[in-house]
Design an enzyme around this catalytic site. Structure first.
Site, PDB file in Angstrom:
ATOM      1  N   LYS A  22       0.850  -1.209   0.000  1.00 57.59           N
ATOM      2  CA  LYS A  22       0.000   0.000   0.000  1.00 57.59           C
ATOM      3  C   LYS A  22       0.881   1.252   0.000  1.00 57.59           C
ATOM      4  CE  LYS A  22      -1.608   1.335   4.191  1.00 57.59           C
ATOM      5  NZ  LYS A  22      -1.292   2.689   4.670  1.00 57.59           N
ATOM      6  N   ASN A  23       1.854   1.292   0.915  1.00 56.71           N
ATOM      7  CA  ASN A  23       2.637   2.524   1.090  1.00 56.71           C
ATOM      8  C   ASN A  23       3.611   2.773  -0.049  1.00 56.71           C
ATOM      9  OD1 ASN A  23       1.208   2.860   3.369  1.00 56.71           O
ATOM     10  ND2 ASN A  23       2.890   2.433   4.795  1.00 56.71           N
ATOM     11  N   ARG A  94      -4.850   9.932   4.515  1.00 62.07           N
ATOM     12  CA  ARG A  94      -3.842  10.983   4.638  1.00 62.07           C
ATOM     13  C   ARG A  94      -2.982  11.107   3.375  1.00 62.07           C
ATOM     14  NH1 ARG A  94      -0.583  13.621   8.220  1.00 62.07           N
ATOM     15  NH2 ARG A  94       1.645  13.572   7.767  1.00 62.07           N
ATOM     16  N   CYS A 118      -4.619  19.826  11.834  1.00 63.01           N
ATOM     17  CA  CYS A 118      -4.180  21.045  11.138  1.00 63.01           C
ATOM     18  C   CYS A 118      -2.776  20.794  10.613  1.00 63.01           C
ATOM     19  CB  CYS A 118      -4.181  22.219  12.102  1.00 63.01           C
ATOM     20  SG  CYS A 118      -2.708  22.267  13.107  1.00 63.01           S
ATOM     21  N   ARG A 123       0.021  14.378  13.336  1.00 66.58           N
ATOM     22  CA  ARG A 123       0.295  13.978  11.945  1.00 66.58           C
ATOM     23  C   ARG A 123       0.394  15.249  11.088  1.00 66.58           C
ATOM     24  NH1 ARG A 123      -0.921   8.611  10.560  1.00 66.58           N
ATOM     25  NH2 ARG A 123       0.557   8.989   8.870  1.00 66.58           N
ATOM     26  N   PRO A 124       1.323  16.181  11.446  1.00 70.81           N
ATOM     27  CA  PRO A 124       1.417  17.474  10.743  1.00 70.81           C
ATOM     28  C   PRO A 124       1.881  17.310   9.305  1.00 70.81           C
ATOM     29  CG  PRO A 124       3.297  17.152  12.148  1.00 70.81           C
ATOM     30  CD  PRO A 124       2.362  16.022  12.464  1.00 70.81           C
ATOM     31  N   ASP A 126       3.562  20.265   8.097  1.00 75.69           N
ATOM     32  CA  ASP A 126       4.323  21.521   8.007  1.00 75.69           C
ATOM     33  C   ASP A 126       5.551  21.383   7.123  1.00 75.69           C
ATOM     34  OD1 ASP A 126       5.127  19.793  10.163  1.00 75.69           O
ATOM     35  OD2 ASP A 126       6.602  21.308  10.682  1.00 75.69           O
ATOM     36  N   LEU A 127       6.200  20.219   7.152  1.00 70.50           N
ATOM     37  CA  LEU A 127       7.416  20.036   6.338  1.00 70.50           C
ATOM     38  C   LEU A 127       7.080  20.011   4.841  1.00 70.50           C
ATOM     39  CD1 LEU A 127       9.217  17.338   8.490  1.00 70.50           C
ATOM     40  CD2 LEU A 127       9.783  19.772   8.334  1.00 70.50           C
ATOM     41  N   ASP A 308       5.899   0.991  11.789  1.00 69.06           N
ATOM     42  CA  ASP A 308       4.703   0.243  11.374  1.00 69.06           C
ATOM     43  C   ASP A 308       4.735  -1.201  11.854  1.00 69.06           C
ATOM     44  OD1 ASP A 308       4.211   1.822   8.109  1.00 69.06           O
ATOM     45  OD2 ASP A 308       3.940   2.516  10.162  1.00 69.06           O
ATOM     46  N   ARG A 400      -8.088  -1.392   5.330  1.00 67.23           N
ATOM     47  CA  ARG A 400      -7.335  -0.314   4.687  1.00 67.23           C
ATOM     48  C   ARG A 400      -5.969  -0.812   4.231  1.00 67.23           C
ATOM     49  NH1 ARG A 400      -6.592   4.970   7.865  1.00 67.23           N
ATOM     50  NH2 ARG A 400      -5.466   5.275   5.928  1.00 67.23           N
TER      51      ARG A 400
HETATM   52  C1  EPZ Z   1       4.301   7.194   6.217  1.00 70.48           C
HETATM   53  O1  EPZ Z   1       3.473   8.144   6.863  1.00 70.48           O
HETATM   54  C2  EPZ Z   1       3.500   5.906   6.194  1.00 70.48           C
HETATM   55  N1  EPZ Z   1       2.265   6.111   5.435  1.00 70.48           N
HETATM   56  C3  EPZ Z   1       3.156   5.469   7.621  1.00 70.48           C
HETATM   57  O2  EPZ Z   1       2.497   4.217   7.543  1.00 70.48           O
HETATM   58  C4  EPZ Z   1       4.465   5.303   8.389  1.00 70.48           C
HETATM   59  O3  EPZ Z   1       4.155   4.981   9.730  1.00 70.48           O
HETATM   60  C5  EPZ Z   1       5.274   6.599   8.340  1.00 70.48           C
HETATM   61  O4  EPZ Z   1       5.508   6.979   6.964  1.00 70.48           O
HETATM   62  C6  EPZ Z   1       6.625   6.468   9.020  1.00 70.48           C
HETATM   63  O5  EPZ Z   1       7.356   5.432   8.430  1.00 70.48           O
HETATM   64  C7  EPZ Z   1       2.313   6.015   4.095  1.00 70.48           C
HETATM   65  O6  EPZ Z   1       3.358   5.752   3.506  1.00 70.48           O
HETATM   66  C8  EPZ Z   1       1.018   6.229   3.370  1.00 70.48           C
HETATM   67  P1  EPZ Z   1       6.206  10.736   8.106  1.00 70.48           P
HETATM   68  P2  EPZ Z   1       3.884   9.710   6.837  1.00 70.48           P
HETATM   69  O7  EPZ Z   1       5.894  11.999   7.407  1.00 70.48           O
HETATM   70  O8  EPZ Z   1       4.547  10.024   5.559  1.00 70.48           O
HETATM   71  C9  EPZ Z   1       6.681  14.006  11.482  1.00 70.48           C
HETATM   72  C10 EPZ Z   1       0.776   2.685   7.974  1.00 70.48           C
HETATM   73  O9  EPZ Z   1       0.489   2.133   9.037  1.00 70.48           O
HETATM   74  N2  EPZ Z   1       6.268  14.981  10.460  1.00 70.48           N
HETATM   75  O10 EPZ Z   1       7.438   9.959   7.705  1.00 70.48           O
HETATM   76  O11 EPZ Z   1       2.704  10.485   7.244  1.00 70.48           O
HETATM   77  C11 EPZ Z   1       5.534  13.097  11.892  1.00 70.48           C
HETATM   78  O12 EPZ Z   1       4.753  13.706  12.913  1.00 70.48           O
HETATM   79  C12 EPZ Z   1       1.120   4.157   7.952  1.00 70.48           C
HETATM   80  O13 EPZ Z   1       0.856   2.108   6.865  1.00 70.48           O
HETATM   81  C13 EPZ Z   1       6.321  16.338  10.766  1.00 70.48           C
HETATM   82  O14 EPZ Z   1       6.694  16.736  11.861  1.00 70.48           O
HETATM   83  O15 EPZ Z   1       4.963   9.752   7.999  1.00 70.48           O
HETATM   84  C14 EPZ Z   1       6.254  11.869  12.389  1.00 70.48           C
HETATM   85  O16 EPZ Z   1       6.648  12.061  13.730  1.00 70.48           O
HETATM   86  C15 EPZ Z   1       0.873   4.806   9.299  1.00 70.48           C
HETATM   87  N3  EPZ Z   1       5.940  17.241   9.827  1.00 70.48           N
HETATM   88  C16 EPZ Z   1       7.506  11.819  11.524  1.00 70.48           C
HETATM   89  O17 EPZ Z   1       7.627  13.111  10.905  1.00 70.48           O
HETATM   90  C17 EPZ Z   1       5.531  16.849   8.563  1.00 70.48           C
HETATM   91  O18 EPZ Z   1       5.219  17.713   7.730  1.00 70.48           O
HETATM   92  C18 EPZ Z   1       7.435  10.783  10.420  1.00 70.48           C
HETATM   93  O19 EPZ Z   1       6.242  11.023   9.677  1.00 70.48           O
HETATM   94  C19 EPZ Z   1       5.495  15.465   8.275  1.00 70.48           C
HETATM   95  C20 EPZ Z   1       5.876  14.547   9.227  1.00 70.48           C
END
Ligand code: EPZ
Length: 421
Positions: A22-23, A94, A118, A123-124, A126-127, A308, A400
């Site tokens: 999926k991812n 998301r 938000c 799950r921000p 901002d980046l 995960d 999902r």
């Molecule tokens: C991806 O989510 C995966 N989803 C998640 O899998 C996975 O847990 C996650 O990466 C981490 O490996 C998909 O690929 C669809 P991140 P993503 O941005 O991209 C912080 C599942 O179960 N962050 O790497 O949303 C965030 O809060 C799902 O299949 C910011 O601060 O994760 C977190 O602490 C759940 N600002 C860290 O980065 C931002 O703008 C990693 O999040 C974005 C992220």
């Protein structure tokens, strides 16, 4: 809402074919919108998140044909004209937020709903937004929507992700490949899902250096063409079934269609539990040991132990002899499964972002509640080892991210019945 009624105690013996990831699929589905001709993605799993994303693409005007029996997805982006992704779809999934990078990258404009919460809350994103602004994209927020505008060729620039983020890396790649003169992403995510996206974009005609490293350098090109690819196998599904084979006594599972190289540090840590693991090409076999050893883990970004997989690991540790700790440094609050496991008899408690587990504890069937995708599959793992019958409620979370989960597990000896309650 469906629930699973699971009778525990039967060993798992046999072979499971692993589905597409999926991812890994979601980013290349979004990337197909950057092409000037149709793309085909084979090994696409039949999952709710894929169906949801297909609908998002249809809303913007792409033609999407999912030949489900063949797990083949055909996307024709040439009709895209409505450059908006609505809240009622983005809130469901998301990763729909990838539409921001894909649409502004290809068309110079995008209006996409924030993915729930938000930009700066849980799950921000901002980046994603700061990175696009660094690229020279004009970003504004309007009543829960992000509006992104960009001229044809954005000047050379760079951005450093703090912390490293899979989603932000994906979105910035999608925005940059057609739009920027040159854009460098520092501290980029290195997950196999990101590597697959980079390879997909390069095959379409993009210019990306540093693939597989944490520094990606994108030099913009004028156009990208549609392509055909095979989507990666699901590394989290592989890890989940490996844990099932290790924690359910007398199990002997063979998993086919894997890519062991994608397991990062999970495989060496898994072997420390005493499980009997054999890797042969794309086949991984796991035999349950007489006694599982307690092994503590701490999640990290790839190639560290994947977040995960932490709920599934904690569940396995309830069946290991001794004390262990499971710490999540990526998501500090990803422990909603802990109170549910304690209802089944697990001896565990939370201290900040660490679960402390004392094993081995016999589990006794009860009714438990799914809360998110990986927590839910952990309850299914626990139910298969618990005495008597367990009801896992709200299994729509599972639908999902795990294709035909009960069919795959029942085919190797589990006793899971889906009930529409
Ligand atoms: C991806 O989510 C995966 N989803 C998640 O899998 C996975 O847990 C996650 O990466 C981490 O490996 C998909 O690929 C669809 P991140 P993503 O941005 O991209 C912080 C599942 O179960 N962050 O790497 O949303 C965030 O809060 C799902 O299949 C910011 O601060 O994760 C977190 O602490 C759940 N600002 C860290 O980065 C931002 O703008 C990693 O999040 C974005 C992220």
């Amino acid at each position: 809402m469906d629930k699973f009624v699971i009778k525990g105690g039967t060993p798992l013996k046999g072979t499971i074919a692993i589905s597409g990831s999926k991812n890994a699929a979601l980013p290349i589905i979004a990337a197909s919108l950057l092409g000037n001709s149709p793309s085909t993605i084979r090994n696409t799993p039949r999952l709710q998140d894929i169906y949801t994303f297909n609908n998002v693409l249809r809303v913007v005007g792409a033609k999407v044909d999912f030949q489900e029996e063949q797990n083949t997805l055909e996307i024709d982006p040439t009709g895209v004209s409505h450059l908006e992704a609505p809240y009622d779809l983005v809130r469901k999934m998301r990763a729909s937020f990838y539409m921001l990078g894909a649409l502004v990258g290809k068309h110079g404009y995008a209006k996409v709903s924030l993915p729930g919460g938000c930009a700066w809350g849980p799950r921000p994103v901002d980046l994603h937004l700061k990175g696009m602004e660094a690229m020279g994209i004009d970003i504004s927020l309007d009543k829960g929507y992000v509006i992104a505008k960009a001229d044809k060729e954005l000047a050379e620039s760079s951005f450093t992700l703090k912390p490293s983020s899979v989603g932000a890396t994906v979105n910035l790649l999608l925005a940059a490949v057609l739009r920027t003169k040159k854009f460098t992403i520092n501290n980029a995510a290195k997950e196999p899902d990101v590597v697959q996206l980079c390879n997909f974009l390069v095959k379409m005609g993009a210019n990306i250096e540093g693939i597989g490293t944490d520094t990606l350098i994108i030099s913009g090109v004028d156009e990208l063409k549609g392509i055909e690819v095979d989507n990666d196998p699901d590394r989290i599904e592989v890890g989940t079934f490996m844990i099932a084979g290790a924690m359910i006594p007398d199990s002997d599972l063979t998993l086919t269609g894997c890519n062991p190289d994608h397991l990062g540090s999970f495989l060496p840590v898994f072997k420390k539990t005493g499980a009997d693991v054999k890797v042969d090409g794309t086949t991984i076999s796991v035999k349950a040991p007489k006694q599982l050893k307690a092994v503590s883990i701490k999640t990290e970004i790839y190639p560290g132990f994947p977040t995960d997989m932490q709920a599934q690991w904690a569940t396995m540790m309830t069946q290991a002899e001794g004390a262990s700790k499971v710490t999540d440094t990526v998501y500090f609050d990803r422990f909603s499964y802990v109170p549910e496991l304690t209802r089944l008899g697990a001896d565990m408690h939370l201290e900040k972002n660490t679960a402390h587990i004392q094993g081995k504890t016999p589990l006794e069937g009860a009714s438990v509640m799914s809360t998110d995708l990986r927590a839910s599959v952990s309850l299914v793992l626990a139910a298969m080892v618990a005495e008597n019958t367990t009801e896992v409620l709200r299994v729509y979370h599972l639908d999902r991210g795990y294709e035909s989960l009960e069919h795959k597990l029942n085919a190797v000896g589990a006793e899971i019945t889906r009930v529409d309650e």
